[in-house]
Each structure stands twice: as structure tokens, then as C-alpha cells.
Design a protein around this motif. Structure first.
Motif, PDB file in Angstrom:
ATOM      1  N   UNK A  47       0.833  -1.202   0.000  1.00  0.00           N
ATOM      2  CA  UNK A  47       0.000   0.000   0.000  1.00  0.00           C
ATOM      3  C   UNK A  47       0.870   1.255   0.000  1.00  0.00           C
ATOM      4  N   UNK A  48       1.900   1.276   0.844  1.00  0.00           N
ATOM      5  CA  UNK A  48       2.804   2.428   0.876  1.00  0.00           C
ATOM      6  C   UNK A  48       3.469   2.629  -0.479  1.00  0.00           C
ATOM      7  N   UNK A  49       3.895   1.526  -1.105  1.00  0.00           N
ATOM      8  CA  UNK A  49       4.511   1.627  -2.424  1.00  0.00           C
ATOM      9  C   UNK A  49       3.549   2.115  -3.486  1.00  0.00           C
ATOM     10  N   UNK A  50       2.288   1.722  -3.362  1.00  0.00           N
ATOM     11  CA  UNK A  50       1.271   2.158  -4.322  1.00  0.00           C
ATOM     12  C   UNK A  50       1.050   3.672  -4.207  1.00  0.00           C
ATOM     13  N   UNK A  51       0.939   4.165  -2.970  1.00  0.00           N
ATOM     14  CA  UNK A  51       0.793   5.610  -2.761  1.00  0.00           C
ATOM     15  C   UNK A  51       2.005   6.337  -3.317  1.00  0.00           C
ATOM     16  N   UNK A  52       3.193   5.841  -2.996  1.00  0.00           N
ATOM     17  CA  UNK A  52       4.427   6.467  -3.469  1.00  0.00           C
ATOM     18  C   UNK A  52       4.450   6.556  -4.991  1.00  0.00           C
ATOM     19  N   UNK A  87       5.894   7.476   3.747  1.00  0.00           N
ATOM     20  CA  UNK A  87       6.122   8.257   2.524  1.00  0.00           C
ATOM     21  C   UNK A  87       6.223   9.719   2.931  1.00  0.00           C
ATOM     22  N   UNK A  88       7.211  10.417   2.400  1.00  0.00           N
ATOM     23  CA  UNK A  88       7.346  11.851   2.670  1.00  0.00           C
ATOM     24  C   UNK A  88       7.700  12.572   1.375  1.00  0.00           C
ATOM     25  N   UNK A  89       7.000  13.658   1.108  1.00  0.00           N
ATOM     26  CA  UNK A  89       7.234  14.481  -0.076  1.00  0.00           C
ATOM     27  C   UNK A  89       7.913  15.771   0.381  1.00  0.00           C
ATOM     28  N   UNK A 117       2.747  10.696   4.568  1.00  0.00           N
ATOM     29  CA  UNK A 117       1.740   9.638   4.534  1.00  0.00           C
ATOM     30  C   UNK A 117       2.178   8.534   5.480  1.00  0.00           C
ATOM     31  N   UNK A 118       1.302   8.145   6.398  1.00  0.00           N
ATOM     32  CA  UNK A 118       1.535   6.993   7.258  1.00  0.00           C
ATOM     33  C   UNK A 118       0.462   5.953   6.970  1.00  0.00           C
ATOM     34  N   UNK A 119       0.889   4.725   6.752  1.00  0.00           N
ATOM     35  CA  UNK A 119      -0.029   3.613   6.527  1.00  0.00           C
ATOM     36  C   UNK A 119      -0.225   2.906   7.863  1.00  0.00           C
ATOM     37  N   UNK A 120      -1.476   2.754   8.273  1.00  0.00           N
ATOM     38  CA  UNK A 120      -1.789   2.243   9.609  1.00  0.00           C
ATOM     39  C   UNK A 120      -1.430   0.770   9.735  1.00  0.00           C
ATOM     40  N   UNK A 121      -0.801   0.438  10.876  1.00  0.00           N
ATOM     41  CA  UNK A 121      -0.517  -0.946  11.236  1.00  0.00           C
ATOM     42  C   UNK A 121      -1.228  -1.246  12.551  1.00  0.00           C
ATOM     43  N   UNK A 122      -0.856  -2.348  13.186  1.00  0.00           N
ATOM     44  CA  UNK A 122      -1.517  -2.725  14.440  1.00  0.00           C
ATOM     45  C   UNK A 122      -1.290  -1.688  15.537  1.00  0.00           C
TER      46      UNK A 122
END
Length: 206
Positions: A47-52, A87-89, A117-122
């Protein structure tokens, strides 16, 4: 998996000096404590890679003066914490005035950052509480919490819980949030023409 505290009473400078070179383990500094962060799951990374990839394409398409580094540490405003976002721009022009970027890949000024962008984990509470507060205090203009599994507490994403992207925009020094679900297009102040839905992110993590 949860994060593990491995050292305490560290300053930010201590943390940067201590950080193992070429480490495959990710560490952060939380209020003076060095924390070993759990390795992301395959779906989290996807998911993080997809956003990136979407953001890189948009930067290139519009010729924007932004870039996405492979590594960096964001120092908190009180210099007691240091974070490594999913992810950071960064802004090509503003980063020139950030004194620790060239030699250390350290961000000290919120003006250097266009979007995190932070992708939520547990350990979702970190994204909705600790990081939210720190990024707001530092003056990060835009912050996304990508909760593609709907893990966050009901007070953050409502009930019934469902996949949600929360977009926080800094207005007069405080974050204002808009939330998106399902087929809704995610509205980004930085990337106003971006075509991306929550459904696409959920599918990326399937």
C-alpha cells in the motif's frame, strides 16, 4: 507485532549518532526512547509503495519541484523524537534552508515537507495520536493516515469501522481533517489533481 523500547534517555543528536549504518531494522526516537519498529507486513509495504508510485507520477506529470527520498528522519519540534515516515514528499526549494538535510538526511523544519503519509498498522494509536500531534507541532502542511484495513479506534474513523483515509491540512497552525471512504476521491491540498480512491488503496493491500 508491537514496537520495542531498546534504550532510554537519548537526545535526538545521540540517536542520529547511534543509528547503525546500513541497518535493515528501522528505529525511531520517541520522547527520548529509542524504539525498534516492527517490520511492515507485505500488504503494508504494498500500500505504501502504491501511494508512493501515484505521487511520483503526479510530481512528474505536473513538473512539480518536489521529491520523495528513500530515507530521512523527521525531528520533532522539541528535538525529543525522530520519525521515519512511510512516505514523505519534500520541497526542492525549501529543503535548501533545512540545515541538517545535506549531511544527515534530517528534516528539522516543517516548511521542507509538502506531505507525509503513514499507513496504519496494528500500532495504529501512534499514527492517530503521537505522530499527528508531532507533525502538527512541527508545521507539516499535510498529513495522511491511510487506514486501509479500518483498524483505528471508533473515535477516529467512526462506527462501523471501515477503511478510511484521513487527510489533515494545517490551517492557522492546527490540523483540520477530511475523511474519505469507498469510491470517494481523496482530496489532497498539495496534489489537487490527484485521482486516487480509498477503494484503490484497499485493493492494493488485498
Amino acid at each position: 507485532m508491537v514496537s520495542v523500547t531498546i534504550a532510554t534517555d537519548f537526545t535526538f543528536d545521540d540517536f542520529i549518532e547511534w543509528y547503525p549504518e546500513n541497518s535493515t531494522t528501522r528505529y525511531e526516537l520517541h520522547d527520548g526512547e529509542i524504539v525498534e519498529m516492527p517490520n511492515p507486513t507485505g500488504k503494508h509495504s504494498k500500500v505504501a509503495g502504491f501511494v508512493l508510485s501515484k505521487l511520483i507520477l503526479e510530481i512528474a506529470r505536473l513538473g512539480l519541484p518536489y521529491f520523495i527520498p528513500t530515507e530521512c528522519v523527521v525531528r520533532s519540534s522539541d528535538a525529543r523524537s525522530g520519525y521515519k515516515p512511510d512516505v514523505i514528499v519534500l520541497d526542492e526549494n525549501a529543503i535548501a534552508d533545512d540545515p541538517r538535510w545535506d549531511k544527515e538526511s534530517v528534516i528539522t523544519q516543517g516548511s521542507s515537507v509538502r506531505l507525509i503519509v503513514e499507513v496504519v498498522s496494528t500500532n495504529w494509536a501512534d499514527d492517530y495520536a503521537r505522530r499527528l500531534e508531532e507533525y502538527e507541532s512541527l508545521g507539516i502542511a499535510e498529513y495522511w493516515i491511510v487506514d486501509y484495513l479500518g483498524l483505528g479506534g471508533k473515535r477516529f474513523i467512526g462506527s462501523p469501522k471501515m477503511p478510511t483515509v484521513s487527510v489533515y491540512q494545517l490551517i492557522d497552525g492546527e490540523y483540520q481533517v477530511k475523511q474519505f471512504r469507498g469510491s470517494e476521491r481523496i482530496e489532497s491540498p498539495t496534489f489537487s489533481e490527484l485521482t486516487l480512491t480509498v477503494e484503490q488503496l484497499v485493493q492494493a493491500g488485498a
